[in-house]
Structure formats: C-alpha cells, structure tokens
Design a protein around this motif. Structure first.
Motif, PDB file in Angstrom:
ATOM      1  N   ALA A  25      36.095  27.318  29.886  1.00  0.00           N
ATOM      2  CA  ALA A  25      36.357  28.441  30.787  1.00  0.00           C
ATOM      3  C   ALA A  25      36.765  29.698  30.032  1.00  0.00           C
ATOM      4  O   ALA A  25      36.438  30.818  30.436  1.00  0.00           O
ATOM      5  CB  ALA A  25      37.439  28.054  31.801  1.00  0.00           C
ATOM      6  N   SER A  26      37.474  29.533  28.916  1.00  0.00           N
ATOM      7  CA  SER A  26      37.928  30.694  28.146  1.00  0.00           C
ATOM      8  C   SER A  26      36.810  31.348  27.361  1.00  0.00           C
ATOM      9  O   SER A  26      36.943  32.485  26.912  1.00  0.00           O
ATOM     10  CB  SER A  26      39.043  30.274  27.179  1.00  0.00           C
ATOM     11  N   ALA A  70      29.209  26.543  28.092  1.00  0.00           N
ATOM     12  CA  ALA A  70      29.355  27.789  28.851  1.00  0.00           C
ATOM     13  C   ALA A  70      28.108  28.644  28.672  1.00  0.00           C
ATOM     14  O   ALA A  70      28.075  29.547  27.845  1.00  0.00           O
ATOM     15  CB  ALA A  70      30.592  28.549  28.389  1.00  0.00           C
ATOM     16  N   PRO A  71      27.051  28.371  29.438  1.00  0.00           N
ATOM     17  CA  PRO A  71      25.820  29.150  29.300  1.00  0.00           C
ATOM     18  C   PRO A  71      26.054  30.614  29.652  1.00  0.00           C
ATOM     19  O   PRO A  71      26.843  30.919  30.546  1.00  0.00           O
ATOM     20  CB  PRO A  71      24.864  28.475  30.296  1.00  0.00           C
ATOM     21  N   ALA A  72      25.385  31.498  28.932  1.00  0.00           N
ATOM     22  CA  ALA A  72      25.530  32.937  29.176  1.00  0.00           C
ATOM     23  C   ALA A  72      24.522  33.368  30.227  1.00  0.00           C
ATOM     24  O   ALA A  72      23.323  33.397  29.982  1.00  0.00           O
ATOM     25  CB  ALA A  72      25.326  33.714  27.879  1.00  0.00           C
ATOM     26  N   LEU A  73      25.008  33.672  31.435  1.00  0.00           N
ATOM     27  CA  LEU A  73      24.150  34.122  32.526  1.00  0.00           C
ATOM     28  C   LEU A  73      24.612  35.503  32.978  1.00  0.00           C
ATOM     29  O   LEU A  73      25.804  35.832  32.885  1.00  0.00           O
ATOM     30  CB  LEU A  73      24.229  33.131  33.696  1.00  0.00           C
ATOM     31  N   ALA A 116      28.337  36.638  36.936  1.00  0.00           N
ATOM     32  CA  ALA A 116      29.567  35.915  36.597  1.00  0.00           C
ATOM     33  C   ALA A 116      29.773  34.691  37.481  1.00  0.00           C
ATOM     34  O   ALA A 116      30.166  33.621  37.001  1.00  0.00           O
ATOM     35  CB  ALA A 116      30.768  36.855  36.710  1.00  0.00           C
ATOM     36  N   ALA A 117      29.517  34.824  38.777  1.00  0.00           N
ATOM     37  CA  ALA A 117      29.709  33.694  39.691  1.00  0.00           C
ATOM     38  C   ALA A 117      28.718  32.579  39.374  1.00  0.00           C
ATOM     39  O   ALA A 117      29.069  31.392  39.379  1.00  0.00           O
ATOM     40  CB  ALA A 117      29.543  34.162  41.141  1.00  0.00           C
ATOM     41  N   GLN A 118      27.476  32.961  39.097  1.00  0.00           N
ATOM     42  CA  GLN A 118      26.461  31.967  38.751  1.00  0.00           C
ATOM     43  C   GLN A 118      26.804  31.273  37.442  1.00  0.00           C
ATOM     44  O   GLN A 118      26.636  30.060  37.303  1.00  0.00           O
ATOM     45  CB  GLN A 118      25.096  32.643  38.641  1.00  0.00           C
ATOM     46  N   GLN A 119      27.328  32.037  36.480  1.00  0.00           N
ATOM     47  CA  GLN A 119      27.711  31.446  35.202  1.00  0.00           C
ATOM     48  C   GLN A 119      28.843  30.450  35.375  1.00  0.00           C
ATOM     49  O   GLN A 119      28.819  29.359  34.801  1.00  0.00           O
ATOM     50  CB  GLN A 119      28.129  32.532  34.218  1.00  0.00           C
ATOM     51  N   ALA A 120      29.852  30.805  36.172  1.00  0.00           N
ATOM     52  CA  ALA A 120      30.980  29.907  36.400  1.00  0.00           C
ATOM     53  C   ALA A 120      30.529  28.613  37.067  1.00  0.00           C
ATOM     54  O   ALA A 120      30.955  27.513  36.682  1.00  0.00           O
ATOM     55  CB  ALA A 120      32.035  30.604  37.257  1.00  0.00           C
ATOM     56  N   ALA A 121      29.646  28.734  38.057  1.00  0.00           N
ATOM     57  CA  ALA A 121      29.158  27.544  38.755  1.00  0.00           C
ATOM     58  C   ALA A 121      28.326  26.664  37.826  1.00  0.00           C
ATOM     59  O   ALA A 121      28.469  25.432  37.818  1.00  0.00           O
ATOM     60  CB  ALA A 121      28.331  27.960  39.972  1.00  0.00           C
ATOM     61  N   ALA A 122      27.454  27.302  37.041  1.00  0.00           N
ATOM     62  CA  ALA A 122      26.612  26.541  36.119  1.00  0.00           C
ATOM     63  C   ALA A 122      27.450  25.863  35.045  1.00  0.00           C
ATOM     64  O   ALA A 122      27.190  24.708  34.674  1.00  0.00           O
ATOM     65  CB  ALA A 122      25.583  27.477  35.467  1.00  0.00           C
ATOM     66  N   THR A 150      30.628  24.892  35.287  1.00  0.00           N
ATOM     67  CA  THR A 150      31.354  23.777  35.895  1.00  0.00           C
ATOM     68  C   THR A 150      30.454  22.569  36.078  1.00  0.00           C
ATOM     69  O   THR A 150      30.825  21.426  35.767  1.00  0.00           O
ATOM     70  CB  THR A 150      31.939  24.194  37.255  1.00  0.00           C
ATOM     71  N   ARG A 151      29.239  22.816  36.564  1.00  0.00           N
ATOM     72  CA  ARG A 151      28.283  21.727  36.789  1.00  0.00           C
ATOM     73  C   ARG A 151      27.887  21.065  35.472  1.00  0.00           C
ATOM     74  O   ARG A 151      27.871  19.830  35.357  1.00  0.00           O
ATOM     75  CB  ARG A 151      27.038  22.287  37.487  1.00  0.00           C
ATOM     76  N   LEU A 152      27.593  21.881  34.453  1.00  0.00           N
ATOM     77  CA  LEU A 152      27.188  21.341  33.165  1.00  0.00           C
ATOM     78  C   LEU A 152      28.314  20.531  32.534  1.00  0.00           C
ATOM     79  O   LEU A 152      28.091  19.437  31.995  1.00  0.00           O
ATOM     80  CB  LEU A 152      26.772  22.476  32.231  1.00  0.00           C
ATOM     81  N   LEU A 153      29.542  21.044  32.634  1.00  0.00           N
ATOM     82  CA  LEU A 153      30.660  20.333  32.026  1.00  0.00           C
ATOM     83  C   LEU A 153      30.930  19.018  32.744  1.00  0.00           C
ATOM     84  O   LEU A 153      31.278  18.018  32.097  1.00  0.00           O
ATOM     85  CB  LEU A 153      31.910  21.217  32.032  1.00  0.00           C
ATOM     86  N   ASP A 154      30.775  18.974  34.058  1.00  0.00           N
ATOM     87  CA  ASP A 154      30.930  17.716  34.788  1.00  0.00           C
ATOM     88  C   ASP A 154      29.959  16.667  34.255  1.00  0.00           C
ATOM     89  O   ASP A 154      30.322  15.496  34.062  1.00  0.00           O
ATOM     90  CB  ASP A 154      30.677  17.936  36.283  1.00  0.00           C
ATOM     91  N   ILE A 155      28.723  17.083  34.013  1.00  0.00           N
ATOM     92  CA  ILE A 155      27.709  16.157  33.503  1.00  0.00           C
ATOM     93  C   ILE A 155      28.059  15.698  32.089  1.00  0.00           C
ATOM     94  O   ILE A 155      27.966  14.503  31.761  1.00  0.00           O
ATOM     95  CB  ILE A 155      26.319  16.833  33.526  1.00  0.00           C
ATOM     96  N   LEU A 156      28.483  16.635  31.242  1.00  0.00           N
ATOM     97  CA  LEU A 156      28.826  16.292  29.866  1.00  0.00           C
ATOM     98  C   LEU A 156      30.041  15.370  29.801  1.00  0.00           C
ATOM     99  O   LEU A 156      30.075  14.421  29.009  1.00  0.00           O
ATOM    100  CB  LEU A 156      29.083  17.571  29.061  1.00  0.00           C
TER     101      LEU A 156
END
Length: 252
Positions: free
Chosen positions: A115-116, A225-228, A231-237, A239-245
């Motif tokens: 997140a940071s 933390a993919p760069a999109l 900002a909202a789309q990046q935060a959602a992506a 969170t989703r990616l980290l859940d999978i990892l």
C-alpha cells in the motif's frame, strides 16, 4: 568553506568534522522536500530509468535545482532507495512487534508495504540477496535465475531501469556473485534480517509454504502494486493481486 557530501548536501568543513549537516535555508529545505517527493513519485511510476528532467518537472523546480541538491542521478537514486529500504524495515519491525500471530504479522507487513508503494523503489541488491535456494529450470546456469523485472525498461541509450547502471533485463544472482560493496549495504542487510524473522516465524508455525524465501516475499512487495492511471482502480487491483499472492504463499 563549503563542501558537498555524498548526497549532494552543502556542508561546511566544520560541520563535516562534527558529523552534522549545515542547516538549509527555509526555501532550500522546501525545494529539497519537493525534489525528494517528486523523485519517489516519478521513480515509483516509471522506474529508476526516468530522467532527472521528469523529477524537476514534477517538483516544479528547474533541473539545475535538482542537480545542486544531488550532483548526479545516481546519488538521488541511492538516496531514494535507501530511504525506502529503511521504510520497509520499519514496517517489518512494526508487524513483528504488534502482531502475535505469525501469519497475521507477515500478511500485515505485505499489505502495509504494498500500500505504501515502497516496493516499487526497492534497490536491485535487495532483490538479489538470499536466493541460494532458488530452484533453477533445467539447463539454466547454476549461478543465476530470471525474476520479474522490477519496473519498465529504460529508453534505448539510457541507464538501466534501476538507475544503478544495470541493464533493464535484470537478473537475480546468488549471493556469491554479488559485489562486496552491495553485500556491505547495512540498510539492505537489516531489511533482509527483519523480514527473515517474519518468514521464519510463519514457516515454523506451519502457515507459510516451506519453499518460500525472503526473496519471494520481497518480490511480492515489488510486484504487488501495479501502476495504473486511476488511483481507485490501482488500489482495487493491488488489493486483488495481493490477495491472490498471499493465498499462494500459504501452506496447504
């Protein structure tokens, strides 16, 4: 007499003898803060291959102001990388101190770090240390293994994407191949030691896969933390990616 130190800070001979930096004027201090903030943003978005002109533009100062504070891009890159390494180390210490349950401590560290955005600014030597136990594919050289590239490649003719003079086609090599100067990096060594404690605790508790290394955890931070552009789309992506990892790290 005024002298520039290794970070481009102007110091007097007396202050250097005393181990202290000469205080900056208010406007100079403000410019320095703007440059550092801009550098974190630009390098985090574009990688360490981004030019100093982009940093100056984001900081809304002339490029000459950036070079007065940091006499070369390498100096600025090292300053940012060291600060972000220290930030990650502190986040790992906080997770160790505030979470009794090993998996909660590790997952808290990963979520906070991703997140940071600090993982996007990890110095290359951190991603190369502690990978003796990487399982190499058949036929691969026994001293190196490919890993996902940290950020986008630098333009042709530019320095490597990491800003340390390395090629964008970054390789992770075993510790025996790492130059002594990088092995002696106290900040990187401290980060690896603290994260190692998080990994060991989670593994010993049976909650982390036995084959997961410190390097694996740092790679999750570097790529989680993919760069999109939104900002909202990046935060959602993210969170989703980290859940999978995280699910992939857990023992079955």
């Amino acid at each position: 007499m005024q002298i520039q130190d290794s970070y481009g800070q102007v110091r007097t001979a007396q202050s250097m003898a005393n181990g202290r930096s000469a205080p900056l004027r208010v406007d100079a201090q403000r410019n320095l803060e703007h440059v550092l903030r801009a550098a974190r943003e630009v390098f985090g978005e574009l990688g360490y291959g981004a030019p100093m002109e982009d940093v100056a533009r984001r900081a809304r100062v002339g490029v000459g102001t950036v070079y007065r504070r940091f006499p070369s891009k390498d100096v600025l890159v090292r300053r940012i990388a060291e600060e972000e390494t220290a930030r990650l180390t502190e986040q790992a210490r906080t997770a160790l101190g505030q979470e009794d349950e090993p998996w909660s401590a590790l997952s808290r560290f990963l979520r906070t770090s991703v997140a940071s955005g600090a993982g996007r600014l990890l110095p290359p030597q951190v991603l190369r240390v502690g990978v003796d136990d990487v399982v190499l594919p058949a036929g691969a050289p026994d001293d190196e293994a490919r890993v996902p590239q940290q950020r986008a490649s630098a333009p042709a003719g530019a320095a490597g994407a990491n800003g340390f003079g390395e090629h964008a086609d970054q390789r992770v090599v075993a510790p025996r191949a790492v130059p002594a100067a990088e092995q002696d990096d106290a900040g990187a060594a401290e980060l690896l030691e603290v994260v190692g404690r998080l990994v060991d605790r989670a593994r010993e508790a049976g909650e982390l896969r036995a084959d997961v290394t410190v390097s694996d955890v740092l790679l999750v931070i570097a790529t989680g933390a993919p760069a999109l552009p939104d900002a909202a789309q990046q935060a959602a992506a993210s969170t989703r990616l980290l859940d999978i990892l995280l699910e992939g790290l857990r023992s079955r």
